[in-house]
Write a protein that holds these residues in place. Structure first.
Motif, mmCIF file in Angstrom:
data_model
loop_
_atom_site.group_PDB
_atom_site.id
_atom_site.type_symbol
_atom_site.label_atom_id
_atom_site.label_comp_id
_atom_site.label_asym_id
_atom_site.label_seq_id
_atom_site.Cartn_x
_atom_site.Cartn_y
_atom_site.Cartn_z
ATOM 1 N N ALA A 42 -14.481 -8.741 -17.502
ATOM 2 C CA ALA A 42 -14.343 -7.401 -18.083
ATOM 3 C C ALA A 42 -13.836 -7.489 -19.513
ATOM 4 O O ALA A 42 -12.991 -8.322 -19.824
ATOM 5 C CB ALA A 42 -13.376 -6.572 -17.241
ATOM 6 N N ASN A 43 -14.369 -6.640 -20.385
ATOM 7 C CA ASN A 43 -13.841 -6.553 -21.741
ATOM 8 C C ASN A 43 -12.430 -5.978 -21.691
ATOM 9 O O ASN A 43 -12.151 -5.097 -20.868
ATOM 10 C CB ASN A 43 -14.703 -5.627 -22.598
ATOM 11 C CG ASN A 43 -15.722 -6.361 -23.419
ATOM 12 O OD1 ASN A 43 -15.644 -7.567 -23.613
ATOM 13 N ND2 ASN A 43 -16.699 -5.624 -23.912
ATOM 14 N N PRO A 44 -11.545 -6.437 -22.583
ATOM 15 C CA PRO A 44 -10.224 -5.808 -22.654
ATOM 16 C C PRO A 44 -10.386 -4.350 -23.087
ATOM 17 O O PRO A 44 -11.349 -4.000 -23.759
ATOM 18 C CB PRO A 44 -9.498 -6.596 -23.740
ATOM 19 C CG PRO A 44 -10.323 -7.804 -24.001
ATOM 20 C CD PRO A 44 -11.704 -7.523 -23.525
ATOM 21 N N LYS A 45 -9.443 -3.521 -22.703
ATOM 22 C CA LYS A 45 -9.450 -2.125 -23.144
ATOM 23 C C LYS A 45 -9.025 -2.070 -24.607
ATOM 24 O O LYS A 45 -8.464 -3.019 -25.134
ATOM 25 C CB LYS A 45 -8.494 -1.313 -22.274
ATOM 26 C CG LYS A 45 -8.957 -1.211 -20.846
ATOM 27 C CD LYS A 45 -8.011 -0.359 -20.042
ATOM 28 C CE LYS A 45 -8.620 -0.035 -18.730
ATOM 29 N NZ LYS A 45 -8.221 -0.763 -17.602
ATOM 30 N N ASN A 46 -9.262 -0.936 -25.268
ATOM 31 C CA ASN A 46 -8.847 -0.763 -26.661
ATOM 32 C C ASN A 46 -7.350 -1.048 -26.801
ATOM 33 O O ASN A 46 -6.551 -0.587 -25.993
ATOM 34 C CB ASN A 46 -9.144 0.646 -27.152
ATOM 35 C CG ASN A 46 -10.621 0.874 -27.352
ATOM 36 O OD1 ASN A 46 -11.395 -0.066 -27.501
ATOM 37 N ND2 ASN A 46 -11.018 2.131 -27.358
ATOM 38 N N CYS A 47 -7.003 -1.793 -27.830
ATOM 39 C CA CYS A 47 -5.619 -2.154 -28.164
ATOM 40 C C CYS A 47 -4.945 -3.019 -27.104
ATOM 41 O O CYS A 47 -3.723 -3.156 -27.093
ATOM 42 C CB CYS A 47 -4.769 -0.912 -28.435
ATOM 43 S SG CYS A 47 -5.422 0.082 -29.784
ATOM 44 N N ASP A 48 -5.717 -3.593 -26.208
ATOM 45 C CA ASP A 48 -5.169 -4.470 -25.178
ATOM 46 C C ASP A 48 -4.781 -5.803 -25.790
ATOM 47 O O ASP A 48 -5.379 -6.249 -26.772
ATOM 48 C CB ASP A 48 -6.212 -4.704 -24.085
ATOM 49 C CG ASP A 48 -5.637 -4.706 -22.693
ATOM 50 O OD1 ASP A 48 -4.402 -4.642 -22.555
ATOM 51 O OD2 ASP A 48 -6.431 -4.768 -21.744
ATOM 52 N N LEU A 49 -3.781 -6.430 -25.225
ATOM 53 C CA LEU A 49 -3.352 -7.749 -25.670
ATOM 54 C C LEU A 49 -3.795 -8.799 -24.671
ATOM 55 O O LEU A 49 -3.695 -8.586 -23.465
ATOM 56 C CB LEU A 49 -1.823 -7.813 -25.778
ATOM 57 C CG LEU A 49 -1.162 -6.888 -26.774
ATOM 58 C CD1 LEU A 49 0.354 -6.986 -26.632
ATOM 59 C CD2 LEU A 49 -1.585 -7.229 -28.181
ATOM 60 N N VAL A 50 -4.263 -9.909 -25.175
ATOM 61 C CA VAL A 50 -4.552 -11.069 -24.350
ATOM 62 C C VAL A 50 -3.667 -12.173 -24.905
ATOM 63 O O VAL A 50 -3.787 -12.543 -26.073
ATOM 64 C CB VAL A 50 -6.042 -11.477 -24.423
ATOM 65 C CG1 VAL A 50 -6.288 -12.744 -23.622
ATOM 66 C CG2 VAL A 50 -6.921 -10.337 -23.933
ATOM 67 N N VAL A 51 -2.753 -12.649 -24.092
ATOM 68 C CA VAL A 51 -1.764 -13.604 -24.566
ATOM 69 C C VAL A 51 -2.056 -14.973 -23.964
ATOM 70 O O VAL A 51 -2.139 -15.120 -22.746
ATOM 71 C CB VAL A 51 -0.333 -13.159 -24.193
ATOM 72 C CG1 VAL A 51 0.697 -14.169 -24.668
ATOM 73 C CG2 VAL A 51 -0.043 -11.774 -24.751
ATOM 74 N N LEU A 52 -2.218 -15.950 -24.842
ATOM 75 C CA LEU A 52 -2.354 -17.339 -24.431
ATOM 76 C C LEU A 52 -1.058 -18.041 -24.796
ATOM 77 O O LEU A 52 -0.635 -18.003 -25.952
ATOM 78 C CB LEU A 52 -3.526 -18.012 -25.141
ATOM 79 C CG LEU A 52 -4.906 -17.487 -24.799
ATOM 80 C CD1 LEU A 52 -5.961 -18.127 -25.700
ATOM 81 C CD2 LEU A 52 -5.237 -17.766 -23.345
ATOM 82 N N GLY A 53 -0.416 -18.638 -23.819
ATOM 83 C CA GLY A 53 0.836 -19.350 -24.066
ATOM 84 C C GLY A 53 0.663 -20.829 -23.805
ATOM 85 O O GLY A 53 -0.291 -21.259 -23.140
#
Length: 100
Positions: free
Chosen positions: A56-67
């Motif tokens: 699924a595409n992220p929603k508007n202004c969503d954050l995807v965090v890679l740590g």
């Protein structure tokens, strides 16, 4: 098309990976569109085409965090993890709302 975006993102990612190798910075912030994020994750985590197509595409202004995992790899973190859509479940939800 997704293919064009894949080519452009791939070129960018190659330079980003080199920057990681040179340890130019500890943290990076990328602001981009959903398809670009999906391609980045697909390339890094080696998703199959089927997995990419169900992501699924992220929603508007969503954050995807890679740590960092402490072993030299990145991992999806926090409540902003992208999940693979279950197409069958979506179809069932659609059918249920039509019946109501």
């Amino acid at each position: 098309s997704a293919s064009d975006v894949y080519d452009r993102v791939s070129t960018f990612l190659d330079s980003l990976w080199r920057s990681f190798d040179l340890k130019r910075s500890q943290n990076y912030v990328l602001v981009t569109h959903g398809i670009s994020i999906r391609i980045l994750l697909s390339r890094y985590f080696r998703y199959t085409i089927d997995q990419f197509n169900t992501l699924a595409n992220p929603k508007n202004c969503d954050l995807v965090v890679l740590g960092h995992d402490g072993k030299g790899r990145l991992r999806l973190e926090g409540r902003h993890e992208l999940i693979l859509r279950d197409a069958e479940a979506e179809e069932q939800e659609g059918e249920a709302s039509v019946l109501e």
